[in-house]
Scaffold this active site. Structure first.
Site, PDB file in Angstrom:
ATOM      1  N   ASP A 107      -1.228  21.188  54.415  1.00  0.00           N
ATOM      2  CA  ASP A 107      -0.619  20.197  55.267  1.00  0.00           C
ATOM      3  C   ASP A 107       0.892  20.493  55.337  1.00  0.00           C
ATOM      4  OD1 ASP A 107      -0.869  19.759  52.260  1.00  0.00           O
ATOM      5  OD2 ASP A 107       0.212  17.808  52.837  1.00  0.00           O
ATOM      6  N   GLU A 139      -0.687  17.787  49.538  1.00  0.00           N
ATOM      7  CA  GLU A 139       0.560  18.207  48.889  1.00  0.00           C
ATOM      8  C   GLU A 139       1.995  17.536  49.001  1.00  0.00           C
ATOM      9  OE1 GLU A 139       4.117  20.629  47.255  1.00  0.00           O
ATOM     10  OE2 GLU A 139       3.394  20.013  49.531  1.00  0.00           O
TER      11      GLU A 139
END
Length: 338
Positions: free
Chosen positions: A70, A135
């Site tokens: 991400d 994350e």
């Protein structure tokens, strides 16, 4: 939105002969895990991909290589010299959202294993390669791998840290302030209460709380000497309905850092107390207190300890590449999936 990247990593691992575990877990099943963060309903499930190479022998140590797929939002398009999701290579550097953080580390870790195997070697210990998401917001991708019971003697996360070893990192608390106002036409503004302006008063109080945290940091063993390691950020604000109406509502997404050893719950309590005290000093908010919604990260800080053997191996690798002792220690003022 990361499904295409997860598909890519799943295929890449399978093509290289890794045993691929591609799974999706509902957020409700992670709720009981230590370190769980409530996303406020934005997430219903987490998908992760892990590849495994079994040990070639019996005497080696196991290792997890982990990276996230991400990225943070790309921001205004006009601030990019090229479209953020159409990467370009210039003077040997790739430019694009997520190229450094952390597709470069993801690919470097995978290609490093490729090189070892092409050279005719095989790991003596079990090897996992973990591709995770979230994350940047909650850490729930990493938590999903723990809930899946993936474990190893060491975890290596190749984040872009400038060839330094993150010895310590801060924790983070995310929250949303929801502030009420009293709407009226701007012609009679004095009879209303402006939620946006009231919000500024709360944010000023939270900035002052952050400064008290940095004063405490002067005595922290991992952060003393670091300039302003704890940061507060009001990262997103929305409010009001029309330029000529006194706004009846305002919402701000906020982030407050905390140092290793500090309690997330204690920091949340101090944030709540600070907001309540600031609201009490406001003529409208004292009777209409703002709401705080705890969403996203509720993460502890971290200090790396008891890692002599992997640190020795990392130091030897660093010296063989750069010719100098290292890597240098770094006290990180952000956080990772560590």
């Amino acid at each position: 939105e990361e499904d295409a990247a997860l598909d890519f990593m799943s295929d890449a691992l399978a093509a290289r002969g890794w045993q691929v575990d591609d799974w999706t877990v509902p957020m409700s099943e992670l709720a009981g895990e230590p370190g769980f963060c409530d996303s406020g309903g934005d997430l219903v499930a987490i998908r992760s991909v892990t590849g495994t190479l079994d040990a070639a022998g019996s005497g080696g140590k196991s290792l997890i290589l982990q990276g996230h797929l991400d990225v943070v939002p790309e921001g205004p398009a006009e601030m990019w010299t090229a479209p953020p999701y159409d990467p370009v290579i210039k003077d040997g550097w790739m430019y694009g959202r997520g190229a450094g953080d952390m597709k470069s580390g993801d690919t470097a870790a995978l290609f490093a294993v490729d090189a070892i195997r092409r050279a005719g070697f095989a790991p003596e210990g079990r090897l996992h390669y973990q591709s995770v998401v979230e994350e940047e917001s909650t850490g729930m991708g990493a938590l999903a791998t723990l809930a899946r019971r993936y474990r190893a003697d060491c975890v290596f996360i190749p984040e872009p840290t400038g060839h330094t070893l993150v010895r310590a990192q801060v924790g983070v608390v995310w929250f949303k302030l929801r502030v009420q106002g009293k709407p009226t036409h701007v012609a009679y503004a004095g009879t209303g209460a402006n939620a946006i302006m009231g919000t500024f008063q709360l944010l000023t109080a939270l900035e002052e709380l952050c400064e008290t945290y940095n004063a405490r940091a002067a005595d922290h063993p991992a952060y003393k000497g670091e300039e302003h390691p704890v940061n507060f950020n009001a990262g997103k604000i929305t409010g009001g309905d029309w330029a000529s109406s006194v706004p009846a509502w305002c919402e701000v997404d906020c982030r407050m850092g905390l140092l290793p050893g500090w309690s997330v719950e204690d920091v949340k309590a101090e944030i709540a107390e600070t907001v309540a005290r600031a609201a009490e000093a406001h003529p409208f908010l004292r009777s209409n207190p703002p709401d705080i919604v705890w969403n996203g990260f509720q993460a502890d800080g971290f200090v790396l300890e008891n890692a002599d053997a992997p640190e020795t191996a990392l130091s030897a690798a660093h010296k063989s590449v750069f010719g100098t002792d290292g890597p240098e220690d770094r006290a990180f003022t952000a956080l990772t999936d560590t």
